[in-house]
Design a protein around this motif. Structure first.
Motif, PDB file in Angstrom:
ATOM      1  N   ILE A 166     -76.110  59.861   1.740  1.00  0.00           N
ATOM      2  CA  ILE A 166     -75.919  58.412   1.625  1.00  0.00           C
ATOM      3  C   ILE A 166     -77.186  57.792   2.184  1.00  0.00           C
ATOM      4  N   GLU A 167     -77.935  57.094   1.340  1.00  0.00           N
ATOM      5  CA  GLU A 167     -79.284  56.687   1.725  1.00  0.00           C
ATOM      6  C   GLU A 167     -79.576  55.265   1.241  1.00  0.00           C
ATOM      7  N   GLU A 188     -75.999  64.186   4.623  1.00  0.00           N
ATOM      8  CA  GLU A 188     -77.065  63.446   5.291  1.00  0.00           C
ATOM      9  C   GLU A 188     -76.820  61.954   5.103  1.00  0.00           C
ATOM     10  N   ILE A 189     -76.864  61.221   6.218  1.00  0.00           N
ATOM     11  CA  ILE A 189     -76.643  59.776   6.209  1.00  0.00           C
ATOM     12  C   ILE A 189     -77.896  59.155   6.802  1.00  0.00           C
ATOM     13  N   THR A 190     -78.729  58.571   5.965  1.00  0.00           N
ATOM     14  CA  THR A 190     -80.060  58.199   6.439  1.00  0.00           C
ATOM     15  C   THR A 190     -80.529  56.868   5.855  1.00  0.00           C
ATOM     16  N   ILE A 216     -77.566  62.375  10.844  1.00  0.00           N
ATOM     17  CA  ILE A 216     -77.445  60.909  10.843  1.00  0.00           C
ATOM     18  C   ILE A 216     -78.735  60.364  11.429  1.00  0.00           C
ATOM     19  N   THR A 217     -79.584  59.775  10.607  1.00  0.00           N
ATOM     20  CA  THR A 217     -80.904  59.400  11.108  1.00  0.00           C
ATOM     21  C   THR A 217     -81.412  58.121  10.447  1.00  0.00           C
ATOM     22  N   GLY A 218     -82.125  57.320  11.233  1.00  0.00           N
ATOM     23  CA  GLY A 218     -82.837  56.165  10.710  1.00  0.00           C
ATOM     24  C   GLY A 218     -81.984  55.030  10.219  1.00  0.00           C
ATOM     25  N   ASN A 219     -80.735  54.937  10.687  1.00  0.00           N
ATOM     26  CA  ASN A 219     -79.846  53.857  10.257  1.00  0.00           C
ATOM     27  C   ASN A 219     -79.941  52.661  11.200  1.00  0.00           C
ATOM     28  N   SER A 249     -80.302  60.885  15.244  1.00  0.00           N
ATOM     29  CA  SER A 249     -81.666  60.592  15.701  1.00  0.00           C
ATOM     30  C   SER A 249     -82.217  59.310  15.102  1.00  0.00           C
ATOM     31  N   ASN A 250     -83.001  58.610  15.916  1.00  0.00           N
ATOM     32  CA  ASN A 250     -83.843  57.496  15.465  1.00  0.00           C
ATOM     33  C   ASN A 250     -83.066  56.380  14.781  1.00  0.00           C
ATOM     34  N   ASN A 251     -81.851  56.132  15.259  1.00  0.00           N
ATOM     35  CA  ASN A 251     -81.071  54.999  14.772  1.00  0.00           C
ATOM     36  C   ASN A 251     -81.285  53.789  15.674  1.00  0.00           C
TER      37      ASN A 251
END
Length: 447
Positions: A166-167, A188-190, A216-219, A249-251
């Protein structure tokens, strides 16, 4: 009937202008199906479910992509077949829920890909047995890319045993969670934007604890409420429950009723590089029956508690807490409890290189009553706290090393021994530390 050459020329122009995704550009000249040619009417006043389901079945059998031109398409009970590749113009092609139990569902599909669609629940109630506006189970690969999901009365996306990604999708106004994913198979949820959801942002769980591996990253996640109440099961921007080997990471997370990131009974969990502000309870949590957690290089600004790695009584143990910045905490939480703690840990955990500022109760808490074993607090900076370091001195607790920390401006003591909430030793840097052979307290700077 619309001229096919005209349609393909128009699609090619959209691709050349960058409106269509690159992945679809090659298909514009090789058999893409335009929904209008199949009889769907953009902006039509009637429910178009029958035509859309028939078109999906046709495209699935031939492996073709479907293009939905701009406009709203009223539908209910859309059933995705084995193969789906559905493309719209971002922000313009809208699937509008007609109010009959469900909108979109996929069960046992091999590949479901949705690009550039607005999926609009219109605030209408879903059926009793329906869990989400987009509901999928046992889908080998589900792809949501550059979509927008609004107005869901339950979960916006509800997945069970699905893989894929889901991007770059925008989700807002869900009554429950934006994304609920259970027993995932490589998800992957990004890079998504999630805002204003009633009970949660991203929920990843398993019905029995085990390996999950979701990334789960960058959201960006904002304004997560807890409309259904409770003491932490709702109101979390990201919640990992019983799912092992998950990376968060990096949310960038703001304004969560409870936690920005909450791991419950989640082993081998990595929480790194997240920016968390204005959390109503504990900003970052690893709790209950976890074994193995890394919480590193996160920023927490504004919360009731900062970071907690606790519940040794339930088997919670083993981790590192390093390089985090935690500041501006409060003694007020969403329910009666103990708040105002920067970092708290209990068993087999190293706390190193963190900076804690403005923790009104304790900067760092080591153990709770009888629950402390093998903890290290070294190389940390603690400023303007109530107590600098709380350490349990209840009889029978395990070992702790407290060394090489700088503690400045702690109003109620630098390193303080506790029996549960009661102060037992006001200053463990003095000879009283010798009473406790399990404690090593050395080379700390307190002023």
């Amino acid at each position: 009937m619309i001229n096919r050459r005209f349609v393909l020329t128009g699609l090619a122009a959209l691709a050349g202008a960058g409106i269509l995704p690159r992945s679809s550009q090659a298909q514009t000249a090789s058999g893409i199906i335009n929904a209008v040619e199949f009889g769907l009417i953009p902006g039509g006043p009637d429910d178009q479910t029958i035509k859309l389901n028939a078109l999906l079945a046709k495209a699935s059998s031939s492996g073709q992509q479907i293009f939905l031109p701009p406009g709203a398409y009223i539908a209910s009970g859309v059933q995705f077949p084995a193969y789906v590749n559905l493309l719209g113009v971002s922000g313009k092609s809208r699937l509008l829920f007609g109010g009959k139990s469900s909108l979109l569902s996929a069960h046992g599909s091999n590949h479901v890909q949705l690009n550039g669609l607005v999926i609009d629940g219109d605030g209408r109630p879903l059926g009793d047995s329906v869990r989400g506006l987009l509901e999928a189970s046992n889908v080998a690969r589900l792809v949501l890319d550059d979509c927008q999901i609004v107005g869901a009365r339950k979960n916006a996306v509800d997945l069970f045993k699905c893989g894929g990604r889901i991007e770059a999708t925008r989700i807002s106004g869900a009554s429950d969670a934006a994304i609920f994913a259970a027993d995932s198979t490589g998800l992957e949820i990004t890079g998504n934007e999630i805002n204003d959801c009633g009970n949660g942002g991203i929920l990843v769980q398993r019905y029995e604890q085990g390996r999950d591996g979701t990334i789960i990253t960058g959201n960006r996640i904002g304004k997560t409420r807890a409309d259904a109440g409770g003491t932490g099961q709702n109101g979390n921007a990201i919640n990992i429950f019983r799912a092992n080997n998950v990376v968060v990471s990096n949310n960038v997370i703001n304004d969560s009723a409870f936690s920005a990131i909450r791991g419950n009974s989640a082993s081998n969990l990595q929480i790194t590089g997240n920016n968390c502000s204005v959390s109503g309870e504990t900003a970052i949590y690893s709790e209950f029956a976890f074994e193995g957690a890394i919480i590193a290089n996160n920023l927490v600004d504004g919360a009731a508690n900062g970071i907690s790695m606790v519940n040794f009584d339930s088997g919670g143990r083993l981790g590192t807490c390093s390089g985090n910045l935690v500041r501006n905490l409060s003694t007020k939480g969403p329910y009666p409890g103990t708040f105002g703690i920067g970092i708290s840990v209990e068993a087999d955990i190293s706390v190193t290189g963190n900076v804690v500022e403005n923790a009104p109760l304790y900067g760092i808490q080591l153990g709770w009553g009888a629950y402390m074993r093998n903890v290290i607090a070294t190389g940390n900076i603690i400023r303007t706290s109530g107590e600098g370091v709380y350490v349990s001195v209840v009889e029978g607790v395990g070992s702790a090393i407290i060394s090489d920390n700088i503690i400045q401006g702690s109003r109620n003591g630098g390193i303080v021994g506790h029996s549960w909430s009661d102060v037992t030793v006001k200053d463990l840097t003095q000879k009283s530390a010798r009473i406790y052979p399990n404690l090593t307290v050395e080379r700390n700077v307190i002023n």
